[in-house]
Design a protein around this motif. Structure first.
Motif, short mmCIF file in Angstrom:
data_model
loop_
_atom_site.label_atom_id
_atom_site.label_comp_id
_atom_site.label_asym_id
_atom_site.label_seq_id
_atom_site.Cartn_x
_atom_site.Cartn_y
_atom_site.Cartn_z
N VAL A 124 0.83 -1.21 0.00
CA VAL A 124 0.00 0.00 0.00
C VAL A 124 0.86 1.26 0.00
O VAL A 124 0.43 2.31 -0.48
N MET A 125 2.09 1.16 0.51
CA MET A 125 2.98 2.32 0.52
C MET A 125 3.33 2.74 -0.90
O MET A 125 3.53 3.93 -1.17
N ASP A 126 3.39 1.78 -1.83
CA ASP A 126 3.62 2.11 -3.24
C ASP A 126 2.47 2.95 -3.79
O ASP A 126 2.68 3.84 -4.61
N LEU A 127 1.26 2.68 -3.32
CA LEU A 127 0.08 3.39 -3.82
C LEU A 127 -0.04 4.82 -3.30
O LEU A 127 -0.63 5.67 -3.95
N VAL A 128 0.51 5.09 -2.11
CA VAL A 128 0.40 6.43 -1.52
C VAL A 128 1.73 7.20 -1.53
O VAL A 128 1.82 8.26 -0.93
N ALA A 129 2.71 6.68 -2.24
CA ALA A 129 4.05 7.26 -2.22
C ALA A 129 4.07 8.74 -2.62
O ALA A 129 4.84 9.53 -2.06
N ASN A 130 3.22 9.15 -3.54
CA ASN A 130 3.23 10.53 -4.01
C ASN A 130 2.14 11.39 -3.38
O ASN A 130 1.95 12.54 -3.78
N ALA A 131 1.43 10.86 -2.40
CA ALA A 131 0.32 11.59 -1.78
C ALA A 131 0.80 12.72 -0.87
O ALA A 131 0.14 13.76 -0.77
N THR A 132 1.93 12.54 -0.20
CA THR A 132 2.45 13.54 0.73
C THR A 132 3.93 13.30 0.94
O THR A 132 4.41 12.18 0.75
N SER A 133 4.63 14.34 1.37
CA SER A 133 6.05 14.16 1.69
C SER A 133 6.24 13.76 3.15
O SER A 133 7.33 13.44 3.57
N SER A 134 5.14 13.80 3.94
CA SER A 134 5.21 13.40 5.35
C SER A 134 5.38 11.89 5.46
O SER A 134 4.97 11.14 4.57
N ARG A 135 5.96 11.47 6.58
CA ARG A 135 6.17 10.03 6.81
C ARG A 135 4.91 9.44 7.43
O ARG A 135 4.75 9.42 8.64
N ILE A 136 4.01 8.97 6.56
CA ILE A 136 2.74 8.40 7.01
C ILE A 136 2.85 6.89 7.06
O ILE A 136 3.73 6.29 6.43
N LYS A 137 1.95 6.28 7.83
CA LYS A 137 1.87 4.83 7.85
C LYS A 137 0.40 4.44 8.02
O LYS A 137 -0.41 5.23 8.51
N PRO A 138 0.06 3.23 7.59
CA PRO A 138 -1.34 2.82 7.68
C PRO A 138 -1.75 2.50 9.11
O PRO A 138 -0.94 2.02 9.91
N ILE A 139 -3.00 2.81 9.43
CA ILE A 139 -3.57 2.44 10.73
C ILE A 139 -4.33 1.13 10.50
O ILE A 139 -5.26 1.09 9.71
N GLY A 140 -3.89 0.10 11.16
CA GLY A 140 -4.54 -1.20 11.00
C GLY A 140 -4.01 -1.94 9.78
O GLY A 140 -3.05 -1.51 9.14
#
Length: 176
Positions: free
Chosen positions: A97-113
């Motif tokens: 899923v990180m590949d899918l959201v890679a360009n969404a933000t420059s912040s270091r996000i991670k999935p919840i759950g």
């Protein structure tokens, strides 16, 4: 003209002015941050800093009014996860899923759950620890809705078992 005061701490290109660090954390504006710094509400690595123009390193622990803060603005991304992607931040796990959201933000996000590789559904990604804790907390957690397709008809006795709760891997599952 009055000479500008010299900043006393050593700095390099990754260092950031303390007021900008506080503003980026979403606490307040830079000017308001200067007031908070001057009144002694900000500590860096356990020491009160009141000096204007002070620069901090990304590894420094900065606290505002006793609470640790992060220099990143809070980011939230919702993804309708398709089948075939693993819900992980680990490298080398195939398509994630990180590949899918890679360009969404420059912040270091991670999935919840988590959702299994063959599951699809809504995932929330964030760097907001408070929101993450609210979702993950068993006491104040958020109810989840699952849509399950069966490979055979559901019997009345099965429905009663589901209504009474059942165990999966020694964990009691209750259903509304």
């Amino acid at each position: 003209p009055k000479p500008k005061p010299q900043v006393k701490n050593n700095s390099n290109s990754t260092d950031i002015r303390l007021n900008k660090y506080i503003a980026n954390a979403g606490i307040c504006s830079r000017r308001e941050a200067d007031v908070h710094i001057a009144t002694g509400l900000v500590t860096v690595n356990g020491k009160v800093v009141t000096e204007m123009g002070y620069k901090v390193k990304p590894t420094d622990e900065v606290r505002y009014d006793g609470s640790r803060i992060s220099p990143e603005q809070k980011a939230y991304v919702l993804l309708n996860k398709p089948k075939g992607f693993a819900t992980t931040t680990s490298e080398g796990k195939g398509r994630t899923v990180m590949d899918l959201v890679a360009n969404a933000t420059s912040s270091r996000i991670k999935p919840i759950g988590r959702l299994g590789r063959n599951s699809k559904g809504l995932l929330l990604f964030t760097n907001d620890k408070d929101i993450e804790d609210k979702f993950k907390s068993s006491k104040k957690g958020v109810p989840r809705l699952f849509h399950i397709e069966l490979d055979k008809n559901l019997k009345l006795e099965d429905l009663k078992k589901i209504q009474n709760g059942f165990k999966i891997q020694d964990k009691l599952i209750s259903v509304e």
